[in-house]
Write a protein that holds these residues in place. Structure first.
Motif, PDB file in Angstrom:
ATOM      1  N   LEU A 444       0.827  -1.213   0.000  1.00 52.01           N
ATOM      2  CA  LEU A 444       0.000   0.000   0.000  1.00 52.01           C
ATOM      3  C   LEU A 444       0.856   1.255   0.000  1.00 52.01           C
ATOM      4  CD1 LEU A 444      -3.137   0.260  -0.034  1.00 52.01           C
ATOM      5  CD2 LEU A 444      -2.290  -2.017   0.468  1.00 52.01           C
ATOM      6  N   THR A 445       2.031   1.208   0.648  1.00 50.78           N
ATOM      7  CA  THR A 445       2.930   2.364   0.610  1.00 50.78           C
ATOM      8  C   THR A 445       3.410   2.604  -0.815  1.00 50.78           C
ATOM      9  OG1 THR A 445       3.678   1.947   2.877  1.00 50.78           O
ATOM     10  CG2 THR A 445       5.088   3.331   1.500  1.00 50.78           C
ATOM     11  N   ARG A 446       3.807   1.539  -1.502  1.00 51.27           N
ATOM     12  CA  ARG A 446       4.256   1.680  -2.888  1.00 51.27           C
ATOM     13  C   ARG A 446       3.140   2.187  -3.786  1.00 51.27           C
ATOM     14  NH1 ARG A 446       6.546  -4.248  -3.789  1.00 51.27           N
ATOM     15  NH2 ARG A 446       6.421  -3.610  -5.996  1.00 51.27           N
ATOM     16  N   ARG A 447       1.939   1.606  -3.631  1.00 51.61           N
ATOM     17  CA  ARG A 447       0.822   1.986  -4.505  1.00 51.61           C
ATOM     18  C   ARG A 447       0.402   3.445  -4.270  1.00 51.61           C
ATOM     19  NH1 ARG A 447      -2.642   4.341  -6.538  1.00 51.61           N
ATOM     20  NH2 ARG A 447      -4.778   3.818  -7.033  1.00 51.61           N
ATOM     21  N   LEU A 448       0.215   3.837  -3.007  1.00 55.73           N
ATOM     22  CA  LEU A 448      -0.282   5.181  -2.706  1.00 55.73           C
ATOM     23  C   LEU A 448       0.777   6.248  -2.933  1.00 55.73           C
ATOM     24  CD1 LEU A 448      -2.432   4.393   0.462  1.00 55.73           C
ATOM     25  CD2 LEU A 448      -3.214   4.728  -1.890  1.00 55.73           C
ATOM     26  N   THR A 449       2.047   5.891  -2.782  1.00 56.82           N
ATOM     27  CA  THR A 449       3.116   6.842  -3.092  1.00 56.82           C
ATOM     28  C   THR A 449       3.121   7.173  -4.579  1.00 56.82           C
ATOM     29  OG1 THR A 449       4.464   6.028  -1.256  1.00 56.82           O
ATOM     30  CG2 THR A 449       5.595   7.250  -2.995  1.00 56.82           C
ATOM     31  N   ARG A 450       2.894   6.174  -5.411  1.00 60.29           N
ATOM     32  CA  ARG A 450       2.812   6.422  -6.858  1.00 60.29           C
ATOM     33  C   ARG A 450       1.611   7.320  -7.183  1.00 60.29           C
ATOM     34  NH1 ARG A 450       4.533   1.154 -10.352  1.00 60.29           N
ATOM     35  NH2 ARG A 450       4.267   2.740 -11.985  1.00 60.29           N
ATOM     36  N   LEU A 451       0.520   7.152  -6.430  1.00 63.18           N
ATOM     37  CA  LEU A 451      -0.634   8.041  -6.602  1.00 63.18           C
ATOM     38  C   LEU A 451      -0.263   9.478  -6.244  1.00 63.18           C
ATOM     39  CD1 LEU A 451      -3.715   8.648  -6.928  1.00 63.18           C
ATOM     40  CD2 LEU A 451      -3.962   7.989  -4.530  1.00 63.18           C
ATOM     41  N   LYS A 452       0.391   9.656  -5.095  1.00 63.55           N
ATOM     42  CA  LYS A 452       0.769  10.998  -4.647  1.00 63.55           C
ATOM     43  C   LYS A 452       1.783  11.648  -5.586  1.00 63.55           C
ATOM     44  CE  LYS A 452       0.076  12.894  -1.205  1.00 63.55           C
ATOM     45  NZ  LYS A 452      -0.860  13.986  -0.855  1.00 63.55           N
ATOM     46  N   ASN A 453       2.637  10.828  -6.217  1.00 61.77           N
ATOM     47  CA  ASN A 453       3.652  11.362  -7.114  1.00 61.77           C
ATOM     48  C   ASN A 453       3.134  11.644  -8.520  1.00 61.77           C
ATOM     49  OD1 ASN A 453       5.522  11.270  -5.059  1.00 61.77           O
ATOM     50  ND2 ASN A 453       6.375   9.284  -5.673  1.00 61.77           N
ATOM     51  N   GLY A 454       1.829  11.436  -8.721  1.00 59.26           N
ATOM     52  CA  GLY A 454       1.229  11.760 -10.014  1.00 59.26           C
ATOM     53  C   GLY A 454       1.508  10.761 -11.106  1.00 59.26           C
ATOM     54  N   ASP A 455       1.647   9.476 -10.746  1.00 61.88           N
ATOM     55  CA  ASP A 455       1.885   8.426 -11.743  1.00 61.88           C
ATOM     56  C   ASP A 455       0.751   8.422 -12.766  1.00 61.88           C
ATOM     57  OD1 ASP A 455       2.139   5.844 -13.071  1.00 61.88           O
ATOM     58  OD2 ASP A 455       3.534   5.332 -11.460  1.00 61.88           O
ATOM     59  N   SER A 456       1.112   8.378 -14.040  1.00 59.65           N
ATOM     60  CA  SER A 456       0.100   8.447 -15.104  1.00 59.65           C
ATOM     61  C   SER A 456      -0.514   7.087 -15.439  1.00 59.65           C
ATOM     62  CB  SER A 456       0.721   9.029 -16.371  1.00 59.65           C
ATOM     63  OG  SER A 456       1.811   8.226 -16.806  1.00 59.65           O
ATOM     64  N   ASP A 457       0.060   6.004 -14.912  1.00 67.20           N
ATOM     65  CA  ASP A 457      -0.496   4.671 -15.155  1.00 67.20           C
ATOM     66  C   ASP A 457      -1.921   4.607 -14.628  1.00 67.20           C
ATOM     67  OD1 ASP A 457      -1.139   1.810 -14.213  1.00 67.20           O
ATOM     68  OD2 ASP A 457       0.582   1.518 -15.545  1.00 67.20           O
ATOM     69  N   GLU A 458      -2.836   4.055 -15.442  1.00 66.59           N
ATOM     70  CA  GLU A 458      -4.251   4.065 -15.076  1.00 66.59           C
ATOM     71  C   GLU A 458      -4.516   3.386 -13.733  1.00 66.59           C
ATOM     72  OE1 GLU A 458      -8.616   3.133 -17.100  1.00 66.59           O
ATOM     73  OE2 GLU A 458      -6.795   2.278 -17.970  1.00 66.59           O
ATOM     74  N   GLY A 459      -3.790   2.309 -13.451  1.00 67.50           N
ATOM     75  CA  GLY A 459      -4.007   1.587 -12.213  1.00 67.50           C
ATOM     76  C   GLY A 459      -3.534   2.325 -10.980  1.00 67.50           C
ATOM     77  N   PHE A 460      -2.649   3.324 -11.153  1.00 69.38           N
ATOM     78  CA  PHE A 460      -2.116   4.069 -10.021  1.00 69.38           C
ATOM     79  C   PHE A 460      -2.636   5.505  -9.950  1.00 69.38           C
ATOM     80  CE2 PHE A 460       1.445   0.966 -10.775  1.00 69.38           C
ATOM     81  CZ  PHE A 460       1.229   0.238  -9.615  1.00 69.38           C
ATOM     82  N   ALA A 461      -3.182   6.030 -11.038  1.00 74.30           N
ATOM     83  CA  ALA A 461      -3.544   7.448 -11.100  1.00 74.30           C
ATOM     84  C   ALA A 461      -4.887   7.761 -10.451  1.00 74.30           C
ATOM     85  CB  ALA A 461      -3.560   7.906 -12.557  1.00 74.30           C
ATOM     86  N   THR A 462      -5.751   6.763 -10.288  1.00 73.14           N
ATOM     87  CA  THR A 462      -7.102   7.001  -9.774  1.00 73.14           C
ATOM     88  C   THR A 462      -7.145   6.875  -8.252  1.00 73.14           C
ATOM     89  OG1 THR A 462      -8.027   6.094 -11.816  1.00 73.14           O
ATOM     90  CG2 THR A 462      -9.527   6.318  -9.938  1.00 73.14           C
ATOM     91  N   ILE A 463      -7.788   7.827  -7.598  1.00 72.30           N
ATOM     92  CA  ILE A 463      -7.982   7.748  -6.148  1.00 72.30           C
ATOM     93  C   ILE A 463      -9.175   6.834  -5.876  1.00 72.30           C
ATOM     94  CG2 ILE A 463      -8.490   9.024  -4.028  1.00 72.30           C
ATOM     95  CD1 ILE A 463      -7.358  11.507  -5.377  1.00 72.30           C
ATOM     96  N   PRO A 464      -8.979   5.732  -5.188  1.00 67.75           N
ATOM     97  CA  PRO A 464     -10.111   4.826  -4.936  1.00 67.75           C
ATOM     98  C   PRO A 464     -11.113   5.436  -3.952  1.00 67.75           C
ATOM     99  CG  PRO A 464      -8.145   4.064  -3.793  1.00 67.75           C
ATOM    100  CD  PRO A 464      -7.722   5.213  -4.651  1.00 67.75           C
TER     101      PRO A 464
END
Length: 606
Positions: A444-464
């Motif tokens: 979850l740290t890896r996944r949410l950090t990629r979200l916070k860093n603005g990762d453009s990958d569809e699986g990481f860019a969306t806030i659940p």
């Protein structure tokens, strides 16, 4: 006024019950509410504004000033609130029309008349029965009358279409008398239409007696075929009457009310039961984004202040804060006590469930989503205390098989359906031993950090909208701090299994909530839990299989980890590799000639 100025003004209000009127910059009233303590309620709008629900936030952003009226009690405030809302129709209040319009039973002109439900009366030569205030009653009555007396429901015109085509299925299953066959005379058809009209206007009891007399007369006159047709109509009437006789045993007049949410749409349904029968249905599509309790509370208040027909009991699916006040208001209108109840089991609970099923169908019909998906998300939101049904759900499951095969699967459900484009797989990298909590924290740290860093990958860019972990409160306690540390406000809950690995409950707030009484939510959560488990374990097995294959390939002289991986990528299986010739191993497998010969010799026994 600015927000700070409005907050200062609100702080000077009295701690007394009353009504407040929010106004925009033009002076127009945009929202009216009541309060037990005016100062506390109105002040709450102008503090922590960014934490309000979208509807409240939008309203507050348009408020330029407000007025207030002190009332003698909270009940007086409720009555005044309802009166002012009816008078001003504010933009941000739930508004209902005061009436449902008029509806008619229409009998078309001509020698072969048709029975129809009509929304308005026009000058077309037809005969109209009504007006009725309920489209539900009119439509149901026409459909049942046509069914009982076997009148055509097709679009054929008579006598033009008689004998032109073969009769439809309804004729063969004895739900249509078959005018198109030419076997029904015009007089007999008109008799059926007249009986259908009488059934709608005077009821089944009188029609049954008239039909019994007619059947006896025809039998005595030796007209047995016509008597048999009357007998069939009588049997249909009796079966129908038996089915509709009683919906529930109590003869107390009741209304069952429920709301369902799907996205930003809300469907509210009121089922009216009079003398044990379902007599009417009211359905409203609302645009509101409050919590289910807030919507239901406001809807019930608006609904009963615009109507005179007060039931003895109002059955709701949720406890609402104004239940006692509304019961008092309705009791004064009715002239006797009215109870507002939230049944938990038994017959009355089934009536509330019936209302909820109708509300779900209303949302489903308009959104083109299945009722199961709408109900599952709506029930889950109510169960977890979410403001909105979670449109985007992420779920995680850790799968262990020794030190070398620790993985996590992430699946995504969008609008209640698997959204496989956004699925993700993780190898556990930093955890020693089989520690599910630490593994879940890493993922979850890896996944949410990629979200916070603005990762453009569809699986990481969306806030659940919701995170569901395969596990209990321990897993939830391990993850919630990570979400908070990253400055996110994503609700996190656990999916608890029983000893047979079946979904049993939801872990929330240090306790477990059983899912057995939430059928649609139970099915949805079970589907999510099964899917994330399947996805995680399939990834683990794939890694294990690839490792075993690599292990065999690395036994061949000249083939190391990289060349083994390249071979498996190119040929996908040991069988394909064993069938390849030297040139194919060099071209597709990117092997030098010496290594290609070694691989070929290994599988061909040289």
């Amino acid at each position: 006024m600015t927000i700070p100025m409005l907050a200062e003004k609100a702080g000077k209000l009295p701690l007394e019950p009353g009504v407040y009127l929010m106004k925009d910059k033009t002076g127009q009233i945009i929202y009216i509410g009541k309060a037990k303590k005016l100062k506390n309620r109105v002040s709450s709008y102008f503090h922590s504004v960014d934490k309000h629900l979208p509807k409240v936030y939008q309203m507050v952003m348009h408020v330029s000033d407000f007025d207030f009226i002190v009332a003698g009690s909270e009940f007086e405030a409720l009555v005044l609130e309802c009166s002012l809302i009816k008078q001003y129709s504010p933009k941000y209040n739930i508004l209902l029309k005061d009436d449902k319009g008029y509806h008619y039973v229409k009998i078309t002109p001509g020698p072969w008349p048709d029975l129809q439900a009509a929304k308005q009366k026009i000058d077309d030569g037809s005969t109209y029965i009504g007006p009725y205030t309920s489209s539900f009653v009119v439509t149901q009555s026409v459909e049942l009358a046509k069914k009982v007396f076997m009148l055509p429901g097709c679009k054929k015109k008579f006598p033009q279409d008689i004998g032109k085509e073969r009769p439809c299925l309804n004729y063969h299953i004895k739900q249509c008398c078959g005018v198109c066959t030419g076997k029904i005379s015009c007089q007999e058809y008109n008799d059926r239409v007249q009986r259908a009209v009488d059934y709608i206007t005077v009821g089944a009891d009188k029609i049954v007696k008239d039909l019994e007399r007619e059947m006896t007369r025809l039998a005595e006159s030796m007209e047995f075929e016509k008597a048999a047709a009357i007998r069939d109509q009588l049997q249909s009437l009796r079966r129908l009457n038996e089915r509709q006789k009683v919906v529930f045993e109590s003869k107390v007049d009741m209304d069952a009310i429920s709301v369902a949410k799907g996205g930003t749409a809300v469907c509210a349904v009121v089922l009216k039961f009079r003398r044990g029968r379902l007599s009417d249905k009211d359905e409203f599509l609302l645009k509101d984004d409050g919590t289910p309790v807030e919507i239901l509370n406001e809807f019930v208040a608006r609904y009963y202040t615009t109507r005179q027909d007060m039931p003895k009991e109002v059955l709701l699916e949720l406890e609402i804060p104004d239940a006692a006040l509304l019961a008092q208001l309705m009791g004064e209108k009715r002239g006797s006590k009215v109870s507002v109840l939230v049944p938990q089991r038994g017959e009355k609970r089934q009536l509330v469930q019936m209302a909820y099923d109708n509300a779900v169908t209303g949302i489903s019909y308009r959104s083109r989503r299945s009722s199961r998906e709408v109900a599952g998300l709506d029930e889950l939101a109510k169960l977890l205390g979410l403001g909105e049904p979670p449109a985007y759900i992420e779920s995680y499951d850790i799968s262990n098989l020794g030190e070398s095969y620790k993985v996590c699967g992430m699946v995504v459900f969008r609008d209640g359906k698997p959204y496989r484009r956004a699925y993700k797989r993780f190898k556990i990298q930093t955890v020693d031993g089989q520690d599910d909590y630490a593994s879940m924290r890493e993922v979850l740290t890896r996944r949410l950090t990629r979200l916070k860093n603005g990762d453009s990958d569809e699986g990481f860019a969306t806030i659940p909208d919701l995170i569901l972990l395969d596990g209990g409160e321990g897993h939830v306690a391990a993850i919630r701090p990570i979400v908070q540390q990253l400055g996110l406000s994503i609700p996190v809950f656990g999916m608890v299994k029983d000893s047979k690995h079946r979904t049993r409950a939801i872990a929330l707030g240090g306790q477990e909530v059983a899912l057995s009484s939430y059928k649609a939510a139970f099915k949805l959560v079970t589907t999510i839990q099964d899917e994330v488990h399947r996805y995680a374990i399939s990834y683990q097995r794939k890694l294990h299989k690839n490792s075993a294959l690599k292990s065999e390939l690395t036994n061949i002289p000249g083939v190391g980890e990289k060349r083994a991986k390249a071979l498996l990528t190119a040929f996908r299986s040991l069988e394909e590799i064993s069938l390849a010739d030297v040139q194919q191993l060099m071209d597709r497998g990117k092997l030098p000639k010496k290594a290609a010969l070694a691989v070929y010799d290994y599988f061909n026994g040289k």
